[in-house]
Design an enzyme around this catalytic site. Structure first.
Site, PDB file in Angstrom:
ATOM      1  CE1 TYR A 147     -28.777  43.712  31.215  1.00 12.87           C
ATOM      2  CE2 TYR A 147     -30.510  42.374  30.484  1.00 12.87           C
ATOM      3  CZ  TYR A 147     -29.386  42.593  29.977  1.00 12.87           C
ATOM      4  OH  TYR A 147     -28.732  41.425  28.516  1.00 12.87           O
TER       5      TYR A 147
HETATM    6  P1  NAD Z   1     -19.428  39.127  30.662  1.00 14.12           P
HETATM    7  O1  NAD Z   1     -20.480  39.839  32.191  1.00 14.12           O
HETATM    8  O2  NAD Z   1     -19.423  38.028  30.661  1.00 14.12           O
HETATM    9  O3  NAD Z   1     -18.954  40.154  29.613  1.00 14.12           O
HETATM   10  C1  NAD Z   1     -19.227  41.503  29.721  1.00 14.12           C
HETATM   11  C2  NAD Z   1     -18.012  42.165  29.141  1.00 14.12           C
HETATM   12  O4  NAD Z   1     -17.612  43.998  29.120  1.00 14.12           O
HETATM   13  C3  NAD Z   1     -16.846  42.217  29.943  1.00 14.12           C
HETATM   14  O5  NAD Z   1     -15.392  41.864  29.664  1.00 14.12           O
HETATM   15  C4  NAD Z   1     -16.418  44.068  30.589  1.00 14.12           C
HETATM   16  O6  NAD Z   1     -14.861  43.598  30.821  1.00 14.12           O
HETATM   17  C5  NAD Z   1     -16.997  44.595  29.377  1.00 14.12           C
HETATM   18  N1  NAD Z   1     -17.910  45.958  29.824  1.00 14.12           N
HETATM   19  C6  NAD Z   1     -18.627  45.481  31.386  1.00 14.12           C
HETATM   20  N2  NAD Z   1     -17.961  47.033  31.592  1.00 14.12           N
HETATM   21  C7  NAD Z   1     -17.882  48.075  29.743  1.00 14.12           C
HETATM   22  C8  NAD Z   1     -17.287  48.924  30.109  1.00 14.12           C
HETATM   23  N3  NAD Z   1     -17.303  50.098  30.877  1.00 14.12           N
HETATM   24  N4  NAD Z   1     -16.762  49.914  28.991  1.00 14.12           N
HETATM   25  C9  NAD Z   1     -16.162  48.395  28.462  1.00 14.12           C
HETATM   26  N5  NAD Z   1     -16.539  46.691  28.486  1.00 14.12           N
HETATM   27  C10 NAD Z   1     -17.099  47.047  29.291  1.00 14.12           C
HETATM   28  O7  NAD Z   1     -21.044  39.582  29.972  1.00 14.12           O
HETATM   29  P2  NAD Z   1     -22.175  37.951  29.494  1.00 14.12           P
HETATM   30  O8  NAD Z   1     -22.714  37.722  29.628  1.00 14.12           O
HETATM   31  O9  NAD Z   1     -21.026  37.984  28.151  1.00 14.12           O
HETATM   32  O10 NAD Z   1     -22.757  39.859  28.052  1.00 14.12           O
HETATM   33  C11 NAD Z   1     -22.522  39.988  27.083  1.00 14.12           C
HETATM   34  C12 NAD Z   1     -23.858  40.301  26.524  1.00 14.12           C
HETATM   35  O11 NAD Z   1     -25.022  39.645  25.894  1.00 14.12           O
HETATM   36  C13 NAD Z   1     -24.154  41.934  27.433  1.00 14.12           C
HETATM   37  O12 NAD Z   1     -24.029  43.107  26.680  1.00 14.12           O
HETATM   38  C14 NAD Z   1     -25.352  40.996  27.954  1.00 14.12           C
HETATM   39  O13 NAD Z   1     -26.675  42.255  28.329  1.00 14.12           O
HETATM   40  C15 NAD Z   1     -25.802  40.323  26.672  1.00 14.12           C
HETATM   41  N6  NAD Z   1     -26.570  39.451  27.371  1.00 14.12           N
HETATM   42  C16 NAD Z   1     -26.482  37.899  28.026  1.00 14.12           C
HETATM   43  C17 NAD Z   1     -27.059  37.020  28.841  1.00 14.12           C
HETATM   44  C18 NAD Z   1     -26.641  35.757  29.420  1.00 14.12           C
HETATM   45  O14 NAD Z   1     -26.738  34.972  29.953  1.00 14.12           O
HETATM   46  N7  NAD Z   1     -24.604  36.059  29.051  1.00 14.12           N
HETATM   47  C19 NAD Z   1     -28.377  37.483  28.230  1.00 14.12           C
HETATM   48  C20 NAD Z   1     -28.660  38.142  27.750  1.00 14.12           C
HETATM   49  C21 NAD Z   1     -27.788  39.055  27.061  1.00 14.12           C
END
Ligand code: NAD
Length: 243
Positions: A147
């Site tokens: 990741y």
């Molecule tokens: P989440 O899982 O709540 O939401 C992710 C969204 O992406 C979902 O709505 C999902 O349906 C969509 N998605 C997944 N696969 C997909 C695909 N193949 N095509 C289209 N849409 C797709 O995640 P989040 O926590 O809101 O994370 C958002 C971003 O922030 C991500 O890139 C994640 O890596 C990054 N991030 C999150 C955290 C955290 O702690 N939550 C920390 C660091 C980085």
């Protein structure tokens, strides 16, 4: 403060139906942008769009270039592109499955490359690219080797685009959330009771992030007031990563 309105701009947010994505859509809409909520989960995207003054929901599977082509064809053009969708498959690196690497590469890195290649040429005179990476890519994170590798790829892509697209009036920046309270983190926390409290104790501001913490910076980077900020990687992590 002037220069914060996004009236007349169209913003496409991938993963706009997720935890951080929904907050980004809300803040961009709050500044006046028309928002395209693009997500694999069409129902959730519709729900997000329905709560905003001027928004549409679009289904896309970012793992599939054909689906991204279709999305770009339907949307036509966007002034603001927020590459927020991402997946994390957590496993010790030596046990990790190359099939998981492939899926994360497709969604976390290849899709932002692919979609930008389709829509950047249409940004003429003004544009914003924001890539949502992760503090896990800046600092390393146990169980997130593949990741982190895909998310670190966004740093090089965003900086290169900051150079190449500057003459088009386009800025390109990376935002790195730390642990943030979304379904992605709750899935892991459910399997590890006490994890959220343990994380909070390691964070100088003593809590994990909220989606709105990340969204505020993303929205600001999309405004005219942030027009001189490009090629930057900024963390929103309560001070856990200070470089
Ligand atoms: P989440 O899982 O709540 O939401 C992710 C969204 O992406 C979902 O709505 C999902 O349906 C969509 N998605 C997944 N696969 C997909 C695909 N193949 N095509 C289209 N849409 C797709 O995640 P989040 O926590 O809101 O994370 C958002 C971003 O922030 C991500 O890139 C994640 O890596 C990054 N991030 C999150 C955290 C955290 O702690 N939550 C920390 C660091 C980085």
């Amino acid at each position: 403060m002037e220069g914060l309105s996004l009236a007349g701009r169209t913003a496409l947010v991938t993963g706009g139906a997720g935890g951080i994505g929904t907050a980004i859509c809300a803040d961009l809409a709050g500044l006046g942008a028309r928002v395209v909520v693009a997500d694999l989960d069409e129902d959730a995207a519709r729900t997000t769009a329905a709560g905003l003054p001027d928004a549409v929901a679009e289904r896309v599977d970012l793992a599939d270039p054909g689906s991204i082509d279709d999305l770009a064809g339907r949307v036509g053009a966007a002034d603001i592109l927020v590459h927020n969708a991402g997946i994390s498959i957590v496993e010790p690196f030596v046990d990790s499955d190359p099939a998981s690497w492939d899926l994360m590469w497709k969604i976390n890195l290849r899709a932002p490359m692919y979609l930008t290649r389709l829509l950047l040429p249409g940004m003429r005179g003004w544009g914003r690219l924001v890539f949502i990476s992760s503090d896990g890519a800046r600092a390393g994170s146990g169980g997130e080797g593949a990741y982190a590798a895909t998310k670190a790829g966004l740093f090089g892509l965003a900086k290169t685009l900051a150079r190449e697209a500057a003459r088009q009036g386009v800025t390109s920046n990376v935002v790195c959330p730390g642990p943030t309270d979304t379904p992605m983190v709750r899935t892991v926390a459910d399997r590890h009771p006490g994890l959220v409290d343990k994380l909070a104790r390691q964070i100088p501001l003593r809590r994990i992030g909220r989606p709105a913490d990340v969204a505020g910076l993303v929205a600001f980077l999309c405004t005219d007031r942030a027009g001189y900020i490009t090629g930057q990687t900024l963390s929103v992590s309560g001070g856990i990563t200070m470089f």
